[in-house]
Design a protein around this motif. Structure first.
Motif, short mmCIF file in Angstrom:
data_model
loop_
_atom_site.label_atom_id
_atom_site.label_comp_id
_atom_site.label_asym_id
_atom_site.label_seq_id
_atom_site.Cartn_x
_atom_site.Cartn_y
_atom_site.Cartn_z
N GLY A 143 0.84 -1.20 0.00
CA GLY A 143 0.00 0.00 0.00
C GLY A 143 0.87 1.24 0.00
N ARG A 144 0.38 2.29 -0.64
CA ARG A 144 1.22 3.47 -0.87
C ARG A 144 1.61 4.21 0.41
NH1 ARG A 144 -1.80 5.54 -6.50
NH2 ARG A 144 -1.41 3.58 -7.62
N HIS A 145 0.65 4.47 1.29
CA HIS A 145 0.97 5.21 2.52
C HIS A 145 1.85 4.39 3.46
CE1 HIS A 145 -1.38 8.67 1.44
NE2 HIS A 145 -2.48 7.94 1.29
N PRO A 146 1.52 3.10 3.72
CA PRO A 146 2.41 2.30 4.56
C PRO A 146 3.81 2.16 3.97
CG PRO A 146 0.26 1.26 4.39
CD PRO A 146 0.26 2.39 3.41
N VAL B 27 2.70 9.42 -6.16
CA VAL B 27 3.13 8.80 -4.90
C VAL B 27 4.17 7.72 -5.16
CG1 VAL B 27 2.39 7.48 -2.90
CG2 VAL B 27 0.93 9.30 -3.76
N LEU B 28 3.95 6.92 -6.19
CA LEU B 28 4.91 5.86 -6.53
C LEU B 28 6.24 6.45 -6.96
CD1 LEU B 28 2.64 3.30 -8.44
CD2 LEU B 28 3.36 3.26 -6.05
N ASN B 29 6.20 7.55 -7.71
CA ASN B 29 7.43 8.22 -8.11
C ASN B 29 8.19 8.76 -6.90
OD1 ASN B 29 6.91 7.75 -10.82
ND2 ASN B 29 5.84 9.69 -11.11
N GLN C 146 -1.72 -1.74 -4.26
CA GLN C 146 -1.72 -0.37 -4.83
C GLN C 146 -0.46 -0.07 -5.63
OE1 GLN C 146 -2.36 1.82 -1.12
NE2 GLN C 146 -4.48 2.16 -1.71
N GLY C 147 0.14 -1.12 -6.17
CA GLY C 147 1.29 -0.91 -7.04
C GLY C 147 2.63 -0.85 -6.36
N VAL C 148 2.69 -1.18 -5.08
CA VAL C 148 3.98 -1.11 -4.39
C VAL C 148 4.03 -2.12 -3.25
CG1 VAL C 148 3.20 0.74 -2.85
CG2 VAL C 148 5.66 0.41 -3.25
N ALA C 149 5.19 -2.73 -3.09
CA ALA C 149 5.44 -3.63 -1.96
C ALA C 149 6.88 -3.44 -1.50
CB ALA C 149 5.20 -5.09 -2.36
N THR D 285 0.03 -7.37 7.25
CA THR D 285 -1.38 -6.95 7.30
C THR D 285 -1.59 -5.91 8.39
OG1 THR D 285 -2.10 -9.11 6.49
CG2 THR D 285 -3.75 -7.74 7.56
N VAL D 286 -0.96 -6.14 9.54
CA VAL D 286 -1.03 -5.16 10.63
C VAL D 286 -0.42 -3.83 10.17
CG1 VAL D 286 -0.19 -4.57 12.94
CG2 VAL D 286 -1.03 -6.89 12.45
N ALA D 287 0.73 -3.92 9.50
CA ALA D 287 1.41 -2.72 9.02
C ALA D 287 0.53 -1.93 8.06
CB ALA D 287 2.73 -3.09 8.35
N LYS D 288 -0.10 -2.63 7.12
CA LYS D 288 -0.95 -1.95 6.14
C LYS D 288 -2.16 -1.31 6.80
CE LYS D 288 -3.49 -2.69 1.79
NZ LYS D 288 -3.50 -1.25 1.56
N THR D 289 -2.80 -2.04 7.73
CA THR D 289 -3.98 -1.51 8.40
C THR D 289 -3.63 -0.31 9.27
OG1 THR D 289 -4.87 -3.76 8.46
CG2 THR D 289 -5.98 -2.14 9.81
N SER D 290 -2.42 -0.31 9.81
CA SER D 290 -2.01 0.80 10.68
C SER D 290 -1.68 2.07 9.90
CB SER D 290 -0.79 0.41 11.52
OG SER D 290 0.41 0.49 10.76
N THR D 291 -1.61 1.96 8.57
CA THR D 291 -1.28 3.09 7.67
C THR D 291 -0.05 3.87 8.14
OG1 THR D 291 -2.81 4.63 8.77
CG2 THR D 291 -3.68 3.39 6.90
#
Length: 255
Positions: A16-19, A43-45, A76-79, A146-152
């Motif tokens: 996810g982009r923000h995480p 954001v990806l750039n 969302q295009g990023v890992a 999953t915790v990391a992504k949910t925590s944004t």
């Protein structure tokens, strides 16, 4: 699949982009940044630019590979391939409070098993200025992607200590001067809770609540009044209400 891909699949990912942005801005050890090729997004750039400034490996890959690496999650295009998240110690949590010159405000999670609940609680804890979270090593979710992504991104800012025995830990906290509060159907209305001193707040399991042994250690029980037909709340929702009541008493209006 190559050995390298197998290693990455076995690794943990922040997706996810923000995480992802929060991860590459943190001091966490990063293995590699995967960005979906052909996807145009500012954001990806920005993620790629910051990653390269940190001398991180950035690899542009097809969507199919990202889907495979993240087990078809909404990436969302990023890992971001990361090393395992590091746990803090109880002393680390006290140090956070001391650095802010504040009385400790800790959250104690009793066997929270849903990673989305843990991630959401971390997000609220960060927003309200809690000094850390304590979780048990067994029968509870740990720090996962999953915790990391949910925590944004809150996972980068809220310290989490993992302990062997919550009952013993609560006793240690009480000896250190903390007043321990729990949640129950019967107790003091949470709106009367004054959390201005050194406190620990126990949030119980999604279905079973606080375990019987731990409940015996609590100094005072808090209850959330409900007048609807469903007499229960999701663990992260209940936690949010209580955490912000704690915030309100610690940061009253006009002061």
């Amino acid at each position: 699949m190559s050995n390298n891909e197998q290693d990455q699949t076995a690794a943990d990912f922040v997706i996810g982009r923000h995480p992802a942005m929060a991860a590459i801005k943190s001091d966490q050890q990063i293995n590699k940044v995967f960005i979906q090729s052909g996807l145009q997004a500012d954001v990806l750039n920005d993620i790629a630019k910051i990653a390269k400034k940190r001398n991180l490996i950035v690899q542009y890959v097809p969507k199919q590979k990202l889907d495979r690496l993240t087990d078809n999650a909404n990436h969302q295009g990023v890992a971001v391939g990361v090393a395992a998240f590091e746990y803090a110690t109880i002393d680390d949590l006290f140090a956070v409070a001391k650095a802010k010159n504040e009385a400790p405000f800790f959250l104690i999670l009793d066997n929270i098993e849903d990673p989305h609940n843990l991630g959401s609680i971390m997000r609220t804890a960060d927003a309200a200025g809690a000094h850390g979270i304590i979780i048990p090593k067994r029968r509870a979710v740990g720090l996962t992607s999953t915790v990391a992504k949910t925590s944004t991104g809150a996972i980068e800012h809220v310290k989490v200590a993992r302990v062997t025995n919550l009952v013993q830990t609560v006793k240690q906290l009480q000896e250190a001067g903390l007043w321990i509060f729990g949640t129950d159907m019967n107790g003091t209305d949470y709106r009367q809770w004054d959390a201005s001193g050194a406190v620990g707040l126990i949030i119980g399991n999604e279905g079973k609540g606080i375990s019987p042994l731990l409940k015996k250690s609590v100094d005072e029980m808090l209850t959330i009044p409900m007048i609807g037909h469903v007499q229960s709340l999701n663990a992260s929702v209940a936690a949010s209400l209580l955490i912000y009541q704690g915030y309100t008493s610690r940061h009253p209006l006009g002061k």
